[in-house]
Enzyme design. Sequence first.
Site, PDB file in Angstrom:
ATOM      1  N   CYS A 115       0.871  -1.182   0.000  1.00 23.82           N
ATOM      2  CA  CYS A 115       0.000   0.000   0.000  1.00 23.82           C
ATOM      3  C   CYS A 115       0.902   1.224   0.000  1.00 23.82           C
ATOM      4  O   CYS A 115       1.598   1.479   0.981  1.00 23.82           O
ATOM      5  CB  CYS A 115      -0.919   0.005   1.219  1.00 23.82           C
ATOM      6  SG  CYS A 115      -1.917   1.506   1.346  1.00 23.82           S
ATOM      7  N   CYS A 124      -4.893   6.049  -4.056  1.00 22.21           N
ATOM      8  CA  CYS A 124      -4.207   4.752  -4.018  1.00 22.21           C
ATOM      9  C   CYS A 124      -2.806   4.964  -4.569  1.00 22.21           C
ATOM     10  O   CYS A 124      -2.637   5.218  -5.763  1.00 22.21           O
ATOM     11  CB  CYS A 124      -4.969   3.718  -4.847  1.00 22.21           C
ATOM     12  SG  CYS A 124      -4.141   2.111  -4.947  1.00 22.21           S
TER      13      CYS A 124
END
Length: 276
Positions: free
Chosen positions: A75, A219
């Site tokens: 991530c 993201c």
Amino acid sequence: MLLRFTKMHGLGNDFMVLDLVSQHAHILPKHAKQWGDRHTGIGFDQLLLVEAPNNPDVDFRYRIFNSDGSEVEQCGNGARCFARFVLDKRLTAKKQIRVETKGGIIELEIRSDGQISVDMGPPRLVPEEIPFQAAEQAKSYSLDVDGQTVELAAVSMGNPHAVLRVDDINNAPVHTLGPKIEHHPRFPARVNVGFLHVVDRQRAQLRVWERGAGETQACGTGACAAAVAAISQGWMDSPLLIDLPGGRLSIEWAGPGHPVMMTGPATRVYEGQVRL
């Protein structure tokens, strides 16, 4: 027992961060699912765990759980928050740290202007490494989705991404095509789905349907994957800026075999305690 946690966000992509270096607890997928509920829990896109490393060549181990309880490999927005967290909590005094993730080792740098740069490592483009089912590697692939042919790029940034080019970011089929591609059988580990609108050769807009989380405000790995796809297909040049609903990221990539560099902010929201 009570665990101290910090709520953070990177461009609106929000996280619950747990220090498991100075606190000792065994965190399970059920805890992520329970705490991740925005109505009955704390609410977040991902739970980030800061752990002591298994590898002597790195400073920390970094684990990530989605709010549905699934553990994921990487991530990027979380990585920036991870760097801010370990410095703020004085778990390290280093401005450059190496972190072990399920998807590989990444390097984080806290810059003098407060922005955080992440060396995400080289992208993986070989289908079986993504993983994606294809006869051979290509810059783009045709995917059959409910009888409709969709053209996309497939990239791994330590986690799998599909990138589709769209003409209108506001009307992109994020909530219709996103979940269908996420669960498509040609992506055996499921996939994050990015919808990319190229504004010019240095700037693009992006919305991402995240595997296990739905559409998020930002993201980081999705922005990296979108940049790789856009540069590979000759749409854009490095360095470039990607605007997400939550804000802007700067991405640099010199081409195959080179690492992707991502730079952006990380923000602490509040401190709290939760009962395990």
